[in-house]
Design a protein around this motif. Structure first.
Motif, PDB file in Angstrom:
ATOM      1  N   ARG A   1       0.861  -1.180   0.000  1.00  0.00           N
ATOM      2  CA  ARG A   1       0.000   0.000   0.000  1.00  0.00           C
ATOM      3  C   ARG A   1       0.900   1.233   0.000  1.00  0.00           C
ATOM      4  O   ARG A   1       1.956   1.228   0.621  1.00  0.00           O
ATOM      5  CB  ARG A   1      -0.896   0.027   1.242  1.00  0.00           C
ATOM      6  CG  ARG A   1      -2.006  -1.013   1.215  1.00  0.00           C
ATOM      7  CD  ARG A   1      -3.045  -0.693   0.148  1.00  0.00           C
ATOM      8  NE  ARG A   1      -4.104  -1.701   0.115  1.00  0.00           N
ATOM      9  CZ  ARG A   1      -4.058  -2.813  -0.618  1.00  0.00           C
ATOM     10  NH1 ARG A   1      -3.011  -3.069  -1.379  1.00  0.00           N
ATOM     11  NH2 ARG A   1      -5.057  -3.661  -0.598  1.00  0.00           N
TER      12      ARG A   1
ATOM     13  N   PRO B   1      -8.144   2.073  -9.803  1.00  0.00           N
ATOM     14  CA  PRO B   1      -8.990   1.469  -8.760  1.00  0.00           C
ATOM     15  C   PRO B   1      -9.208   2.352  -7.524  1.00  0.00           C
ATOM     16  O   PRO B   1     -10.046   2.006  -6.686  1.00  0.00           O
ATOM     17  CB  PRO B   1      -8.205   0.211  -8.368  1.00  0.00           C
ATOM     18  CG  PRO B   1      -6.783   0.567  -8.640  1.00  0.00           C
ATOM     19  CD  PRO B   1      -6.799   1.484  -9.809  1.00  0.00           C
TER      20      PRO B   1
ATOM     21  N   CYS C   1     -12.300   2.740  -4.126  1.00  0.00           N
ATOM     22  CA  CYS C   1     -11.646   1.945  -3.082  1.00  0.00           C
ATOM     23  C   CYS C   1     -11.851   2.593  -1.712  1.00  0.00           C
ATOM     24  O   CYS C   1     -11.679   3.806  -1.566  1.00  0.00           O
ATOM     25  CB  CYS C   1     -10.151   1.849  -3.390  1.00  0.00           C
ATOM     26  SG  CYS C   1      -9.215   0.994  -2.118  1.00  0.00           S
TER      27      CYS C   1
ATOM     28  N   GLU D   1     -10.071   2.459   0.804  1.00  0.00           N
ATOM     29  CA  GLU D   1      -8.832   2.897   1.457  1.00  0.00           C
ATOM     30  C   GLU D   1      -8.397   4.287   1.022  1.00  0.00           C
ATOM     31  O   GLU D   1      -7.402   4.810   1.502  1.00  0.00           O
ATOM     32  CB  GLU D   1      -7.715   1.870   1.200  1.00  0.00           C
ATOM     33  CG  GLU D   1      -7.988   0.542   1.906  1.00  0.00           C
ATOM     34  CD  GLU D   1      -6.903  -0.494   1.629  1.00  0.00           C
ATOM     35  OE1 GLU D   1      -5.749  -0.243   1.984  1.00  0.00           O
ATOM     36  OE2 GLU D   1      -7.227  -1.547   1.048  1.00  0.00           O
TER      37      GLU D   1
ATOM     38  N   GLY E   1      -4.680   7.596  -2.291  1.00  0.00           N
ATOM     39  CA  GLY E   1      -4.191   7.076  -3.578  1.00  0.00           C
ATOM     40  C   GLY E   1      -2.684   7.155  -3.735  1.00  0.00           C
ATOM     41  O   GLY E   1      -2.152   6.900  -4.802  1.00  0.00           O
TER      42      GLY E   1
HETATM   43  S1  SF4 Z   1      -7.056   4.033  -2.612  1.00  0.00           S
HETATM   44 FE1  SF4 Z   1      -5.088   3.264  -1.881  1.00  0.00          FE
HETATM   45  S2  SF4 Z   1      -5.441   1.064  -1.524  1.00  0.00           S
HETATM   46 FE2  SF4 Z   1      -7.101   1.782  -2.812  1.00  0.00          FE
HETATM   47  S3  SF4 Z   1      -6.425   1.391  -4.902  1.00  0.00           S
HETATM   48 FE3  SF4 Z   1      -5.882   3.498  -4.435  1.00  0.00          FE
HETATM   49  S4  SF4 Z   1      -3.770   3.371  -3.677  1.00  0.00           S
HETATM   50 FE4  SF4 Z   1      -4.595   1.297  -3.603  1.00  0.00          FE
END
Ligand code: SF4
Ligand code: SF4
Lengths: 397, 94
Positions: free
Chosen positions: A256, A321, A325, A327, A333
Motif C-alpha cells: 500500500r 482502482p 476503493c 482505502e 491514492g
Molecule cells: S485508494 Fe489506496 S489502496 Fe485503494 S487502490 Fe488506491 S492506492 Fe490502492
C-alpha cells in the motif's frame, strides 16, 4: 539538507490531534510550512530529493519575502515551520528568520546536514528561539560517509550532534538508508547510542529528484531490508526508555502506498528557494503545473485558489482502482509524483499499491536494482552526485 | 493512582522539545513538538499550563487547581492525566 520526504509519514499531528479531523472537510489549513531556503549546499548527496535542475534557480527570496510568507502562513493557521534546503545554514539571514518566526509563534524545525554549524551558532539559534534541530548523517563509517556525501564532513557532524545536545535540544539524528549503507545499520545505531541520541530516524531514501536518477544504485535488496528490520527491532527493544528509533520501510517493498503529504493540498505547503509554492517538495517535476510564486500571489490565493493546489485535492480527480476503493480516505491514492515518474500520468494510482495495474513497474525497478547490485563494482553504474555541474549537464542548462 | 510514576512530591516538566501555547487558529491550547501538534481539551490545558508556568510538585499543582476550581476533588483526575501524558511523552519527571 533536503528533506528526504520521510516526514510525510508523520506530517503534522499524525500522531496527535490535529489530524483527527475529517479528511473530507472542505479546504483545510496549511499547518505545515516547509521553507526550502536555498538550493546551496556544501554536500552532494546522490539521494537528494531536490529537483535535478536546481542549478537553474538563480534568485532566492529575500529576508523580507520569507518573513512575509511566514506571516501569511501563520495567519492561516500554520504551526510547524521546517527550515531546509539545500543547506539552510548557507543563508546568512538564518538567525533573523528564526527569531522572527519564533515571535510569530511557529514551532521551528531546522533540518541540516550540520556542515557550517558550530557550537556558537547552535547557542545563538537556541537564544533566537529555534525549537528543534535534526542532524542528518549519511552513514556511520567515516569512509562510506565521505564517499556518499562527497566531502569530508563526518567528524564535524559528530561534534555538532554533541553541541546540539549540550544546548538542551533533544538530539534527533536522521540516517538516510539505501543499498550502500543499510548493511551498517547496527554500526549506525551503535554510533547513535554512543552519542546519546534521543531520537534516531532510519529514513529510507525516497525516490525523487537525484535519488530517482540514482535509484538502481540505491534501492536496497529485500534480504538487506529483512536483516535491517530485524536489527532495528532488536535495538528498539533494548533502547526502550532511552532512545526512540523510527524505522521506515521503503514504500517500494510495501503493498500500500504512503499517505503522501497527508493528502494533496491538505496540510502541507512547501515554498522553494525561488518562491514557487508547491503542495509537496517534488511536485515541481509534474507536467502541467503552473507553479504559482509567492512573489506574485498571496499564500491564501495560492492555497485556496491555485490550480496546482486544487488539482489533486480531495477525491474527485481519482481514477480506478482508487476511485471506488475504501482505502482512499486513508492513503489518498498515494504519491502523485511517484505515479507520474513511474507511469507518466500523475492522476494514476501510485504503483506501489498492489491493486494498481502498474504495480509491475515497482517489481521491475526492484529487479533492476538487484541486477545492478550483482555487477562487479567496476561495471556498476556510478552514482551521480548532486552538484551544480551535474545539474547543468544533465538538464542542459 | 499514586502507584504510578508520579508521586505527590514529583515535579512534572514538559518533555524536551515540547511547547505549550495558545493557538488562535485552533481556538484552543496546543502542545507543539517536532513535526506535530496536539490540541488540548480544557482540563489538560489547565494542568499543562501550570506545569509549563513553574516548577512545582504534583501536590502543589493540585492545591493550585483546587483553589482555581472551588475545591473540586480532582486528585485522581490529575494523576491519571499525568500518567497518560507521560505515556505519550508529553511530560517527564524532573
Ligand atoms: S485508494 Fe489506496 S489502496 Fe485503494 S487502490 Fe488506491 S492506492 Fe490502492
Ligand atoms: S545534497 Fe544532501 S545535504 Fe545537500 S540538500 Fe541534498 S540531501 Fe541535503
Amino acid at each position: 539538507m533536503a528533506t528526504t520526504g520521510s516526514e510525510n509519514n508523520k506530517a503534522p499531528g499524525s500522531t496527535g490531534g490535529a489530524n483527527g479531523m475529517n479528511v473530507r472537510d472542505a479546504i483545510r489549513q496549511p499547518l505545515w510550512l516547509l521553507a526550502e531556503l536555498t538550493y546551496s549546499c556544501p554536500l552532494q548527496c546522490p539521494y537528494c530529493s531536490n529537483p535535478m535542475d536546481f542549478a537553474a534557480v538563480k534568485s532566492e527570496l529575500t529576508t523580507e519575502q520569507w518573513l512575509s510568507v511566514f506571516r501569511q502562513a501563520r495567519e492561516m493557521g500554520a504551526t510547524q515551520l521546517g527550515l531546509s534546503g539545500g543547506e539552510p545554514l548557507a543563508r546568512p539571514d538564518l538567525i533573523e528568520l528564526i527569531r522572527e518566526a519564533r515571535k510569530m509563534g511557529f514551532y521551528i524545525n531546522l533540518i541540516t546536514s550540520g556542515v557550517g554549524l558550530n557550537a556558537d551558532k547552535v547557542a545563538e539559534f537556541k537564544e533566537a528561539g529555534l525549537d528543534h534541530i535534526q542532524v542528518s548523517f549519511q552513514a556511520s563509517s567515516e569512509d562510506l560517509n565521505n564517499l556518499i556525501a562527497g566531502t569530508d564532513a563526518f567528524q564535524h557532524k559528530i561534534e555538532m550532534a554533541r553541541a546540539v545536545k549540550a544546548n538542551g535540544y533533544p538530539m534527533v539524528l536522521c540516517f538516510v538508508t539505501h543499498r550502500q549503507n543499510i548493511d551498517q545499520i547496527d554500526e549506525i545505531l551503535d554510533l547513535a547510542i554512543n552519542l546519546e541520541a534521543d531520537y534516531v530516524e532510519l529514513a529510507t531514501t525516497q525516490y525523487y529528484g537525484w535519488a530517482m536518477h540514482n535509484r538502481d544504485q540505491l534501492l536496497p535488496l529485500k534480504e538487506q531490508l529483512e536483516r535491517a528490520e530485524a536489527i532495528a527491532h532488536r535495538y528498539q527493544d533494548e533502547q526502550k526508555g532511552n532512545m526512540k528509533i523510527y524505522y521506515v520501510v521503503p514504500d517500494y517493498y510495501e503493498d500500500r502506498p504512503k499517505a503522501c503529504m497527508n493528502g494533496w493540498g491538505n496540510v502541507f505547503l512547501t515554498v522553494a528557494p525561488d518562491g514557487t509554492a508547491l503542495p509537496c517538495h517534488a511536485a515541481r517535476e509534474l507536467p502541467g503545473m503552473q507553479l504559482p510564486n509567492v512573489r506574485d500571489l498571496s499564500i491564501r490565493e495560492i492555497w485556496e485558489g491555485s490550480n496546482d493546489f486544487n488539482r489533486f485535492r480531495g477525491f474527485d480527480w481519482m481514477q480506478e482502482p482508487c476511485r471506488s476503493c475504501d482505502e482512499r480516505f486513508k492513503d489518498f491514492g498515494g504519491c502523485r509524483c511517484q505515479a507520474y515518474m513511474l507511469t507518466g500520468d500523475p492522476a494514476k494510482t501510485d504503483p506501489v499499491c498492489s491493486k494498481s495495474p502498474d504495480h509491475h513497474l515497482i517489481l521491475e525497478a526492484i529487479e533492476r536494482g538487484r541486477m545492478e547490485a550483482a555487477k562487479p563494482a567496476e561495471k556498476a553504474k556510478p552514482l551521480v552526485f548532486r552538484n551544480p555541474k551535474n545539474s547543468k549537464e544533465i538538464c542542459g542548462l | 493512582m499514586s502507584d504510578g510514576i508520579f508521586k505527590p512530591d514529583s515535579i512534572p516538566m514538559l518533555a524536551l522539545g515540547y511547547r505549550f501555547q495558545w493557538e488562535p487558529a485552533q481556538d484552543c491550547h496546543v502542545l507543539l513538538y517536532p513535526e506535530g501538534m496536539v490540541k488540548l481539551n480544557g482540563p489538560a490545558a489547565e494542568i499543562l499550563k501550570r506545569i509549563n508556568d513553574k516548577q512545582q510538585t504534583v501536590a502543589e499543582l493540585i492545591a493550585e487547581l483546587k483553589v482555581a476550581f472551588n475545591g473540586a476533588d480532582l486528585d485522581d483526575d490529575v494523576y491519571q492525566f499525568l500518567e497518560e501524558a507521560y505515556g505519550n511523552d508529553w511530560i517527564r519527571k524532573q
